[in-house]
Structures are given as C-alpha cells and as structure tokens.
Design a protein around this motif. Structure first.
Motif, PDB file in Angstrom:
ATOM      1  N   UNK A 170       0.775  -1.227   0.011  1.00 48.15           N
ATOM      2  CA  UNK A 170      -0.006   0.001   0.098  1.00 48.15           C
ATOM      3  C   UNK A 170       0.952   1.268  -0.077  1.00 48.15           C
ATOM      4  N   UNK A 171       0.356   2.341  -0.879  1.00 45.87           N
ATOM      5  CA  UNK A 171       1.256   3.373  -0.831  1.00 45.87           C
ATOM      6  C   UNK A 171       1.413   4.083   0.426  1.00 45.87           C
ATOM      7  N   UNK A 172       0.472   4.169   1.092  1.00 46.97           N
ATOM      8  CA  UNK A 172       0.376   4.615   2.664  1.00 46.97           C
ATOM      9  C   UNK A 172       1.611   4.142   3.452  1.00 46.97           C
ATOM     10  N   UNK A 173       1.386   2.813   3.384  1.00 55.96           N
ATOM     11  CA  UNK A 173       2.542   2.126   4.220  1.00 55.96           C
ATOM     12  C   UNK A 173       3.939   2.193   3.663  1.00 55.96           C
ATOM     13  N   UNK A 174       4.088   2.477   2.527  1.00 58.09           N
ATOM     14  CA  UNK A 174       5.496   2.401   1.734  1.00 58.09           C
ATOM     15  C   UNK A 174       6.089   3.785   1.779  1.00 58.09           C
ATOM     16  N   UNK A 175       5.007   4.836   1.545  1.00 59.98           N
ATOM     17  CA  UNK A 175       5.537   6.139   1.405  1.00 59.98           C
ATOM     18  C   UNK A 175       5.621   7.135   2.593  1.00 59.98           C
ATOM     19  N   UNK A 176       4.508   6.615   3.702  1.00 57.84           N
ATOM     20  CA  UNK A 176       4.472   6.886   4.864  1.00 57.84           C
ATOM     21  C   UNK A 176       3.964   8.526   5.077  1.00 57.84           C
ATOM     22  N   UNK A 177       3.067   8.876   4.139  1.00 52.72           N
ATOM     23  CA  UNK A 177       2.699  10.180   4.209  1.00 52.72           C
ATOM     24  C   UNK A 177       1.146  10.307   4.162  1.00 52.72           C
ATOM     25  N   UNK A 178       0.402  10.866   5.003  1.00 53.45           N
ATOM     26  CA  UNK A 178      -0.853  10.750   5.189  1.00 53.45           C
ATOM     27  C   UNK A 178      -1.546  11.849   3.999  1.00 53.45           C
ATOM     28  N   UNK A 179      -0.997  13.093   3.853  1.00 50.25           N
ATOM     29  CA  UNK A 179      -1.811  13.811   2.759  1.00 50.25           C
ATOM     30  C   UNK A 179      -1.432  13.557   1.391  1.00 50.25           C
ATOM     31  N   UNK A 180      -0.199  12.788   1.212  1.00 47.90           N
ATOM     32  CA  UNK A 180      -0.127  12.136  -0.227  1.00 47.90           C
ATOM     33  C   UNK A 180      -1.217  11.204  -0.399  1.00 47.90           C
ATOM     34  N   UNK A 181      -1.280  10.279   0.681  1.00 50.44           N
ATOM     35  CA  UNK A 181      -2.197   9.029   0.387  1.00 50.44           C
ATOM     36  C   UNK A 181      -3.814   9.790   0.310  1.00 50.44           C
ATOM     37  N   UNK A 182      -4.169  10.780   0.907  1.00 45.34           N
ATOM     38  CA  UNK A 182      -5.555  11.489   0.967  1.00 45.34           C
ATOM     39  C   UNK A 182      -5.651  11.870  -0.489  1.00 45.34           C
ATOM     40  N   UNK A 183      -4.626  12.600  -1.030  1.00 43.06           N
ATOM     41  CA  UNK A 183      -4.768  13.222  -2.300  1.00 43.06           C
ATOM     42  C   UNK A 183      -4.748  12.036  -3.455  1.00 43.06           C
ATOM     43  N   UNK A 184      -4.026  10.970  -3.497  1.00 47.67           N
ATOM     44  CA  UNK A 184      -4.243   9.869  -4.184  1.00 47.67           C
ATOM     45  C   UNK A 184      -5.636   9.297  -4.303  1.00 47.67           C
ATOM     46  N   UNK A 185      -6.170   9.141  -3.177  1.00 45.45           N
ATOM     47  CA  UNK A 185      -7.604   8.716  -3.130  1.00 45.45           C
ATOM     48  C   UNK A 185      -8.563   9.732  -3.836  1.00 45.45           C
ATOM     49  N   UNK A 186      -8.306  11.027  -3.791  1.00 46.92           N
ATOM     50  CA  UNK A 186      -8.997  11.987  -4.379  1.00 46.92           C
ATOM     51  C   UNK A 186      -8.947  12.124  -5.847  1.00 46.92           C
ATOM     52  N   UNK A 187      -7.710  12.096  -6.310  1.00 43.60           N
ATOM     53  CA  UNK A 187      -7.473  11.951  -7.750  1.00 43.60           C
ATOM     54  C   UNK A 187      -8.348  10.822  -8.237  1.00 43.60           C
ATOM     55  N   UNK A 188      -7.991   9.498  -7.714  1.00 44.66           N
ATOM     56  CA  UNK A 188      -8.828   8.169  -8.211  1.00 44.66           C
ATOM     57  C   UNK A 188     -10.057   8.401  -8.198  1.00 44.66           C
TER      58      UNK A 188
END
Length: 598
Positions: A302-320
C-alpha cells in the motif's frame, strides 16, 4: 475419446459411414429378399412347367391315379420339393409327401385360385397337411389337345410345387449374414481409411498448434510445412506470417518499453504508479531515494505504508475518485528535509475508467532555497546600499542646508567620498560575482604559473599591509608551478583571500602564504593570526553578505562578497577548498588545483 479434432473427424466419418452402411444394408436386405423370392418363384414356375410336361404325357396315356401319384413322388424326390397334382375340380390326384386320398379338396387354395385366374399363382401359408409354413407355386395344366388354357375347354389340372418357408428363411438368413459381414468388413476398412486420412489432417494441425504454442512462448519462427495449396497449408502460412508480424510488434513494443524505462529510471524526478487499490505498481530509483524505500519491498505494498505520508495518500484517493489531476507541495523530513512538487494524474483504462494514479515528485528544495537566498540577497543588498546612501544623503543635505566653514565642509566631503568609494566597491563586487556566476560554465583557461600569479596578487596588498604593520611570510617551491586556469579570476581569488587575512589579522601580526607542489597538484595555504572564525559560522562563511563580525567588517570597508566570489572562482576551476579555524586562533584557507599535464 472424441475430444480432439482427430476423434471428432473419426466420429463424423463414423456417423456418415453408419448412415450409408445402414441405408445400404437395409436396401440390400430388402433387395435380397425381393430378388431371392423372385428367383424362387421363377425357379418354381420353371420346375412346375417341366414337371407338367411329364404329367401331361401320363395323362395323355390315361394313366391311373397310382401312376400319377408315383410320378409326383418321384419328381418331388428328384427336385427336393413337395409336388402336388390337383384335378380341375380340386381333387388331389398325387402328392410327393402325403397320400392323395387323405388330402382335402384344394380348389379353394389361394395359389390354385390365382392359377385358375391367370395361369399361375403363389401363396405363403401354413400347411395343415405337413404342419408348417410353406411357399406354394401353382401352374395350370393345359388341355391335352394343346389348346390354350384360357380357352373354353379349361385346364386339365394343376401342378403345385411347395417349399418350406423355414428353408427359404434359412437361405435368406445366410445371405443376410453374408451381406452384414461384408458391410461390417467394409465399415472397418472405411474406418481404417478414415483414421489414416484424418491423420493427414490432424498431424499438420498438431504441428500448427505446436507452432502457435511456440509463438506464444516467444519463438516467433517455429518450423512449419507450408507446402501445398490446401486450407491447412494456407493456415500454416498464415501462422508463420503472424509469427513474423508478432516478432516485429514485440520488438517495437520492447524498444518503446526500453525507451520508456530508460526515461523513467534515469529521471531525477520521482515516479510512483499506484493501482485502483492504492498499491504501488512502479517505483523509479529517484523515488526510492526520496522516500528511502526499495523497489522490491515497495512494489505491491500500500502506498500509505510504503511512502508514509497521509496527505499524499489522501490526495491519491481524491484523484482516483474524481479523475481530476492535481498538484501540491509536500514537505518530507526523512532521510533529509526536502520540498517536493507533487503532480498526480489519473491513469485511464481501456474503457476510459480510472485504473490508477501516476505520481511525479520534483525536488524543488534548491528552488525554494534559491528563492529564500534571493529574498535574503535583496534584503542584504538593500541594507548594504541603504547605509552609505543614507550617509551620502545626510551629509549632502547638511552641506546644502547649513553654511559650513571650510574645515567642516572638507570633512563632510571626505566622508561623502569614502561612502561613495564604498558604494563603488559594493557595486563592483556585485558585478564581479554576477559575471563569474554567469561565465563559470564556459571559463577560458590557459596554462599559467601559480607562483608568479600569487606574487602579483600580493603586490596589490602592500599598502594595506604596511598600514596595519602586518608581516607577510611567503614560501614558494623552486621553479614555476604550472596549472590550467583563468589568470584574472585566480589572481582575484588569491587577492580576496589574502586581503581578508590582512584586514582581520591583528595589527603587527603575521600572514603566511605557502604554495606547495607535489606530483599531481598544487596546494595554496594562506594563514593569519586574527580572531578566527567560530565553528557555528564556518558553514555560512561563503554566503553572500555573510559577516562574522558585522560592525568590524563595515569598519574595514568589506562588502561581504569577497569569499562568495572566491567560492565561485574555485568551483569554476574544479578546485577543492576549505577554511580551518578556531575562535581566537586565526584561520587558514587552503585550496588545491591540479597541475598542468604539460
């Protein structure tokens, strides 16, 4: 058993053969029955005609019933048939099997009635006399005077031949068995021929299937027999052409993939591709370095576990979710503080649906640092210019507003001249720094003597050195020290370093200039015995307008740009440099240049 094409061909062939054989068998059995019965009728009628001739001879001689019965028994024995002589009124005159007087009147028998009507007749029925099914054939006996049987005289009797139906059925059964055996043998032979013929179809098809599997496995030129003009040869040729076309397409795809991989994996910007489950599918080396992860462990995680930044994960979900690209800045703190410009782009599938998100990470830390440096530079320049300009304006206004005596006027004018010189030095330093930064990528170098260049630079410090009573100690190797470089720039760098040492050295102190030459490089060391540089200031000493002691620097007329100019000049020459200093123990500036190969 019949799952393969060969089995199916044989089954189809077998079905066709079965239909043909069954049809032919039924026809042959019917035809056999018909032909046998017709031949039997013809045979019986023929035998009856022959027998009637003998009977007529006896009748012509007015033979007795005993002789007639004896003749019937004799003929029946010779023919192997039952022979019956019937009088016109139906009375049995003779029979090869039974005594005539014991037999019923036969006038109403079907075969006799038919013979009475047409001259001959047949019937198949149960015989009460012999107690079994019999086949009868009867013919009329013509009048003894030779008249036609249809004449008004009428027949003189009837000859009837009989054969048991069991014998007929046995004979027909044997013929049927023979025909069935022949048909079965023909069927088996046809199946063998069909199997052999099917192999001529299935073997090439198996080869074509093997070639198709080989193409699917990556062998795009498998061996194929393309001789012939039938459909199978055409299919083989088509498969071969498809393999060649696939090889070209795969080579093109691999080429494009290699180009894309080369671009992706050589980019300084990080690239991360996630799927619809927000799991990482692709990670380039730049992204690995930015987020301190390895491609092997991050791929599929999972991107959140590997990259470790919540704001990045939130934006990924929003763009998808909304399928709209977006950009934002991301500050990361491990493994080192960085500012990243993040661009997220949805990845569309075959039907236009969003199947993932592509993330691009641009390191803009340097850009933000440059922006901060630009801001600080503008503030520093404004501050450095404001002080002399304020002094100039103040003294000029004083001269204009007041009636000064000659002594004060000259003093004010000297101050204005000194501040103007300071402004000139500051502007000149800024222009020098700008020119060096602009031209250091295309510096014009020549072979020069670093020892001679150093002596020339130190001569420009004689006035300042004498003013402060500084003792200058120089150490140079014998002979020239040849390096490749720009003479004007290197002279300015040496002058700036030595000027700093003289300016900030203790009055009456010593400045040492030492040039060392070894096998591959020249080392310049300039040491003073001044107050030194605190350890906290050493990392910033080459920054524009940075001063350790700001009040003292302005007092000595420094611009705060001297070491910044030195830094850019030495970097343009590929030189390594360092300042070694401790507070209260002076400072040593050392730089190294490679010797000329000449």
């Amino acid at each position: 058993m019949f799952s393969g094409i060969r089995g199916r061909l044989i089954s189809y062939y077998l079905a066709v053969i079965a239909v043909v054989v069954l049809g032919m068998g039924a026809f042959f059995v019917w035809f056999l029955d018909y032909f046998y019965m017709e031949n039997l009728r013809a045979h019986l009628f023929s035998q009856a005609r022959l027998s009637s001739a003998l009977v007529l001879e006896l009748l012509a001689r007015d033979a007795s019933r005993e002789k007639l019965d004896g003749l019937c028994k004799e003929l029946g024995h010779e023919l192997g048939l039952r022979l019956t002589l019937v009088a016109p009124d139906g009375v049995v005159l003779g029979d090869s099997v039974e005594l005539p007087e014991r037999m019923e009147n036969h006038l109403e028998r079907p075969e006799i009635q038919e013979a009475l009507r047409s001259g001959r007749g047949t019937a198949a029925r149960f015989s009460t006399t012999v107690g079994e099914e019999m086949f009868y054939a009867a013919v009329t006996l013509p009048p003894v005077n030779g008249k036609d049987p249809s004449s008004s005289a009428g027949p003189v009797g009837f000859i009837r031949l009989a054969l048991p139906l069991s014998a007929i059925h046995a004979a027909v059964r044997k013929l049927r068995l023979f025909i069935l055996a022949a048909l079965l043998a023909s069927t088996l032979a046809a199946l063998a021929v069909g199997a052999a013929l099917s192999m001529r179809i299935t073997v090439p098809l198996h080869k074509i299937a093997a070639a198709a599997r080989a193409i699917a496995g990556g062998n795009f030129e498998p061996p194929l027999d393309t001789s012939g003009r039938d459909e199978i040869a055409g299919l083989a040729r088509t498969i071969g052409e498809m393999g060649l076309a696939l090889r070209i397409k795969v080579q093109q795809i691999l080429l494009e993939k290699n180009k894309l991989d080369a671009v992706i994996f050589s980019m300084s910007s990080g690239i991360v591709l996630v799927d619809s489950q927000m799991r990482i599918e692709l990670l380039n080396p730049a992204a690995e370095k930015m987020f301190q992860v390895s491609r092997e462990t991050a791929t599929g995680a999972p991107a959140q576990a590997a990259l470790r930044y919540q704001s990045l994960n939130d934006n990924l979900h929003q763009v998808y979710a909304d399928g709209t690209p977006r950009s934002f800045e991301l500050n990361i703190y491990y493994p080192r503080p960085m500012t990243l410009q993040v661009s997220l782009v949805p990845v569309a599938g075959a039907r236009g649906e969003t199947v993932g998100v592509l993330s691009l990470f641009h390191d803009i830390t340097s850009l933000r640092s440059l922006e901060q440096m630009r801001s600080e530079f503008a503030a520093n320049v404004s501050h450095e210019l404001r002080t002399p300009l304020a002094a100039l304006k103040g003294y000029a206004e004083t001269i204009l507003d007041r009636n000064l005596d000659q002594e004060h006027l000259e003093d004010f004018l000297r101050t204005i001249d000194r501040e103007a010189d300071r402004l000139v030095r500051l502007v000149d330093a800024l222009l020098d720094l700008s020119r060096i930064e602009e031209e250091k990528g295309a510096i014009q170098k020549e072979e020069l003597d670093l020892a001679f260049l150093t002596r020339s630079a130190l001569e420009g410090l004689e006035g300042l050195r004498r003013q402060k009573g500084i003792k200058l100690e120089t150490t140079f190797p014998c002979g020239p020290v040849l390096v490749n470089g720009n003479a004007d720039w290197l002279r300015q760098a040496i002058f700036n370093i030595a000027e700093n040492s003289v300016k900030y050295g203790h009055p009456g102190g010593t400045v040492k200039v030492e040039l060392i030459r070894d096998a591959a490089k020249a080392v310049m060391k300039i040491t003073d015995d001044g107050p030194g540089i605190p350890a906290a200031d050493l990392p910033h000493i080459f920054e524009r307008f940075y001063r350790v002691d700001k009040a003292r620097s302005r007092k000595t007329g420094g611009t705060g740009l001297g070491l910044a100019i030195v830094k850019h000049i030495l970097e343009a020459h590929g030189a390594s440099y360092v300042i070694e200093s401790e507070a209260g123990r002076g400072a040593t500036f050392r730089f190294t240049l490679p010797l000329s190969h000449h």
